[in-house]
Structures are given as C-alpha cells and as structure tokens.
Design an enzyme around this catalytic site. Structure first.
Site, mmCIF file in Angstrom:
data_model
loop_
_atom_site.group_PDB
_atom_site.id
_atom_site.type_symbol
_atom_site.label_atom_id
_atom_site.label_comp_id
_atom_site.label_asym_id
_atom_site.label_seq_id
_atom_site.Cartn_x
_atom_site.Cartn_y
_atom_site.Cartn_z
ATOM 1 N N GLU A 446 26.716 30.499 52.781
ATOM 2 C CA GLU A 446 26.940 31.385 51.642
ATOM 3 C C GLU A 446 25.917 32.509 51.674
ATOM 4 O OE1 GLU A 446 27.311 29.497 47.780
ATOM 5 O OE2 GLU A 446 26.259 31.170 46.820
ATOM 6 N N GLU A 451 23.145 38.279 42.612
ATOM 7 C CA GLU A 451 23.316 37.382 41.479
ATOM 8 C C GLU A 451 22.377 37.861 40.370
ATOM 9 O OE1 GLU A 451 24.189 32.935 42.533
ATOM 10 O OE2 GLU A 451 22.553 33.636 43.810
#
Length: 566
Positions: A446, A451
């Site tokens: 990932e 974020e």
C-alpha cells in the site's frame, strides 16, 4: 548563491549550459542512467537549489551548495552499472579541484577522475568503473560562491557485473517449515520466488531451535560470487553460508556471529551445486525466517526471472487522468471509477454508498461528502455519539480497479481535504493483486500518497505499508503545513520507480523512500507490480478516532483532478 547577482545571470547561464550539455562524444557512451535517481548532497544553498535539480534533466534548475569547502554530491543509480561517461554542466560557480568516484555500496570508493584545474563550463569525462553510487567530492571553488551544477549526468549500462541470479525458482529444502495461521505455506520455495511478500520460516512446533537451515539446488555446478539474504525479524545472529557438490558434504564460504538482520548482501567465493544458510543462533525466541535467499554467480542452470517493468522518466507523459469536468450533480465517470459499497474497515463508522455521496459540483471538481445519515439494516462499530451499532454516517470510497492500474510513474491529485474530529480523507494506491489474486493486505503493498486525520488539523501523512512494516509501524513521514490542511487546495504527488519513491505537497519534496535503505532498516520493498488508485473520505477508525461533540458534518473532500504520468 543568493542575491541580485545570482538572479541576474540565471537566464544567460542556462542558455550557455543548454548549448554545451550535448557535446560531441569522443567515444560511444551508454545511455543516460542518472536522471531522476535519488541524490544527496553535503548541503544546499536553500530549498530552491536542492540536489534533485542536478538530475532532473531541466537546464533551468540547478543544485547549489553552501559557500564553503569541502562539499559533495552523490547519485544512487539504483543497481550496479558499468559507467563510461560523466557530464558535469557547471553554473558559473564551478569547481577548480574535485574527485569523481564510484562505489558498489556507498562505503568503498574507486577513483574515476581527479583534477585541480577544472575548467568549468560543461565537462564530458570518459571514465571506466562499475558500481551503484557515483560521487563528486569538491575541494576547491572557482569563485567566492559555493558549487553549482545545472546537471550531473552519468552514462553507462546497468547490470553489467557478469553475475546472474541462479536461485530463482529452484528447488529448496529446509530443516523445517511453518504452515499455520500465522504463516501459511511458508515453505522453502518462498525464499527463491523473488517475491518479497512471501517467506520461508521454520516450524512453530519443532523449528524454533538451533540450528536451523535452508538450502537451494542450483541445478548444476556453479561459481558463486554473491548471496543476498532478506531477513524477517526472526533472523540469525550467527550463521554460515555453505556450498556442496552432493547436498551432503558442505564447505563454508562465509560466516558471521554479528548479523543484524534485515538485508545482507554478501560477497563470497565458492563453487558447488547446492548453497545453504546454516543458522546457529537466533535473534529472538522464534525460529529462522527469510523473505528472500538469492544466490548469484555463473554456471548453474538458471531460470530467467521475469523482468521488472521499465523505469519511467519524470515528469513523464500523461497516461491517465480525470479532470472532473462533468455537469453538476452527476456521479463519477463509470469508465474510470467504481464505488466500494458497505461498511468500512479499521473500525470506521461510515457506510459507503453507491455514489450517493460522490457528485460533481459543475465547477470542475468531484465532491466526496461525509454526512450524518443512518443506513437501516447496516452494522458498524458502536458510534459513541448515538450509542448505536447501526451505521450512523455515510460517505464515498472510489477505486480504479479493473479500469486502470499502473506500475511506476508520477501520480498526483489536487485536493481540498475535509477536516474535523473523526474524519480521515485519503488518496492512496493498493496492489492490484489484492483483488486479482486475493492476496491479503499488507502483502499486496500500500502506498499512501496523502492521509489526513481531523484531530491533527495542520498535518498530512505519506506512508508505505508492507508485511514487515504496516499500520502504526508503516514507513512514512508527516508534513506540518503550518496552517489547516483544509484551508485550500493542495497538490499531493508521488514519483515512483524501481528504487525509490519521492512524496511531495505543492512541489515540496518532503519525504523520499530509497529501496536499498528501506530494505536495510525496515524490510522488503514490495512495490514492483501494478497498483490501482483509491480516494475516500472515511469517518472514524482506529487512527482518527470517532466523531465527538465538536464534529461538524457534512464534510466535503473536494478533488480538482487526478493524473498519472509515465
């Protein structure tokens, strides 16, 4: 350099460099192999003149050092290469004296060129050396300024060290192997598959003892020159590398009692058909475990490993994009995006709807809206605000799986993030094998380009997740923006190839992951395969925590565009 003098001569110097950067070559050089590679330097005059400017292929940008001696600049080519030419395109602030060197490991250096009469301008140097790192040590300035390079170019041929991977796909055996819920089918073959997300481990029932071993049959006698061990945290502090002609009588070609685990690249010398790692002291109470056990040399009966995808050039050409220019009220482009529907993961509290929360605004944006809205018949973790286990929030999560995936390149999105207690907007990439092969997370890899969690209003994060480092232990970095992340649109990007990823916000390159450094300190690099894009606006979850009394909803994550270059 700084001040008016520096700015006044910038255009003239760039034109001179442009005229000189393509010299008539006196010998046939290999291709340019340094552009876009990771680069470090002893100093930079300021953020505008970063070391990366010397390898970006742009004659209008440059690296400039502090105004003192000595200085240095170093390029990581990403793999071993035979280097036959180096071009130095100097700005006026050139070097009178310097040494050019090459190294296989960044520690032991071979001198390629030394001078105390550097002419400045553009120097095209014919050299002859093999290694991964190329370094320029600068010891005497030609001006009162520092040192400044428009471009530092290295030419040559990769993979020219004559070594072949002999162990790929070969038959292995081991003292024991693990096969349970913690490590299913962790057989010896997993150490020879060149898949950094699979591993061999000794059995949890009878293999967590000393000694423990794993061996490989190369298929025919071979001359062995290098062994690479990529250890899991269950590594050997003491072990031997041994060779054998008959899989019975073994000869030692390397030994240590001070291994620190992670990735070890061992220069060895021996001949045999079989190669064995024989561990005699474990690092902890578990057994022995290797993500990869690679043997290089000549001879044997090698099976060619699948080639890696070609590396991109940066910034590259646009290969996929969504500019979100659809009429107001329309949903996402179904040819590019699919909605993920249902409750989230990571103890999130929202229910992702079938595009009910994803709409174009008619102004060139796609809006992912999180709102307080009950989904009857659904089940989520208990919401502390309402006390209900029925999902109390809705939002949107979209991905490009089955519509677009890619390996390597530059991916960027211009986003105005949502931000309040309990919100978790993200722009990220996930290995396509998560769906294609049902490979579990984090084995698929990932890449979190961006974020943001509402409880940290000024921060954004970029993080990598893999089997050896994931969740709160992921390999990442925060960036403090100095103001709320939701205050304006920002461009979040990553440039990714076979040896590094560089993350940036609005062009500020704040975090670079180097493959070699990652594998030597954290664990395997698992990112040499296709990924797809995900955008989502989560509510709650383990990291941001749940909404509270101060949470303000609805909250919009607004996307101006998403683009991919290769």
């Amino acid at each position: 350099m700084s001040g008016r003098l520096q700015r006044g001569r910038l255009v003239v110097a760039a034109l001179v460099a442009a005229a000189l950067i393509v010299p008539v070559q006196a010998h046939a050089a290999g291709p340019l192999i340094s552009q876009g590679r990771p680069v470090t330097a002893s100093s930079s005059e300021n953020a505008v003149f970063a070391a990366t400017a010397a390898v970006d292929g742009d004659l209008g940008t440059r690296w400039s050092s502090e105004f003192r001696d000595p200085q240095w600049i170093q390029i990581d080519l990403g793999s071993t290469a035979k280097v036959d030419q180096v071009t130095l395109a100097w700005e006026t602030a050139s070097a009178r004296a310097y040494t050019l060197s090459i190294s296989p490991d960044g520690n032991t250096w071979q001198e390629l060129r030394r001078t105390t009469t550097g002419p400045g301008g553009t120097e095209t140097l014919a050299v002859n050396g093999t290694g991964r790192y190329v370094r320029l040590d600068l010891t005497q300035r030609a001006t009162q300024w520092g040192y400044s390079l428009w471009e530092f170019q290295v030419f040559g041929t990769r993979g020219s060290d004559g070594e072949t991977l002999l162990s790929y796909g070969k038959t292995g055996s081991a003292s024991t192997f693990q096969d349970d819920g913690a490590c299913p089918q962790c057989t010896p073959a997993k150490a020879f598959d060149r898949d950094p997300a699979t591993r061999w481990a000794t059995s949890a029932t009878n293999g967590w003892v000393d000694p423990g071993w794993i061996s490989v049959d190369l298929g025919a006698p071979a001359t062995i020159s290098k062994v690479v061990l990529q250890w899991d945290p269950a590594f050997a502090t003491a072990y031997k590398i041994e060779v054998s002609d008959n899989n019975t009588s073994w000869r030692e070609i390397y030994s240590t009692t001070t291994s620190r685990g992670f990735k070890e690249t061992l220069t060895v010398s021996g001949t045999g058909r079989y190669v064995r790692m024989y561990g005699t002291a474990r690092s902890n109470g578990y057994g022995y475990s290797l993500w990869e056990f690679q043997v290089y040399g000549t001879g044997g009966n090698p099976t060619p490993a699948p080639p890696l995808p070609p590396n991109p050039t940066f910034p590259g050409r646009l290969v996929w994009a969504d500019e979100f220019n659809a009429p107001a009220g329309t949903g996402p482009d179904a040819a590019k995006w699919q909605p993920e529907i249902g409750p989230g993961v990571n103890n999130e509290l929202q229910y992702y709807t079938n595009n009910n929360n994803a709409r174009h605004d008619g102004n060139g944006n796609l809006v992912l809206q999180a709102r307080r809205e009950v989904t009857p018949g659904s089940a989520c973790p208990v919401d502390p605000v309402s006390g209900s286990g029925t999902c109390q929030y809705t939002s949107a999560r979209l991905n490009t799986h089955g519509k677009f995936s890619f390996t390597y390149g530059r991916v960027e999105a211009r986003i105005k993030v949502s931000s309040t207690q309990g919100l978790w907007p993200a722009f990220w990439l996930l290995g396509a094998d998560f769906f294609d092969q049902r490979r579990p997370w984090p084995n698929c890899g990932e890449i979190d380009v961006m974020e943001h969690v509402g409880k940290e209003p000024n921060r954004v994060y970029s993080t990598l997740h893999a089997p050896a480092y994931f969740g709160a232990g992921g390999a990442g970095s925060p960036l403090d923006l100095g103001q709320p992340a939701s205050a304006q649109f920002r461009t979040f990007a990553v440039e990714w190839d076979s040896s590094h990823m560089t993350f940036s916000v609005d062009g500020n390159r704040f975090f670079t992951v180097d493959k070699a450094q990652l594998e030597s300190a954290r664990g395997p690099w698992v990112y040499d395969h296709p990924v797809f894009i995900i955008i989502n606006n989560a509510v709650g979850g383990d990291w941001p925590g749940p909404p509270g009394a101060g949470t303000q909803l609805p909250q919009d994550m607004v996307l101006d565009y998403v683009r991919v270059y290769q």
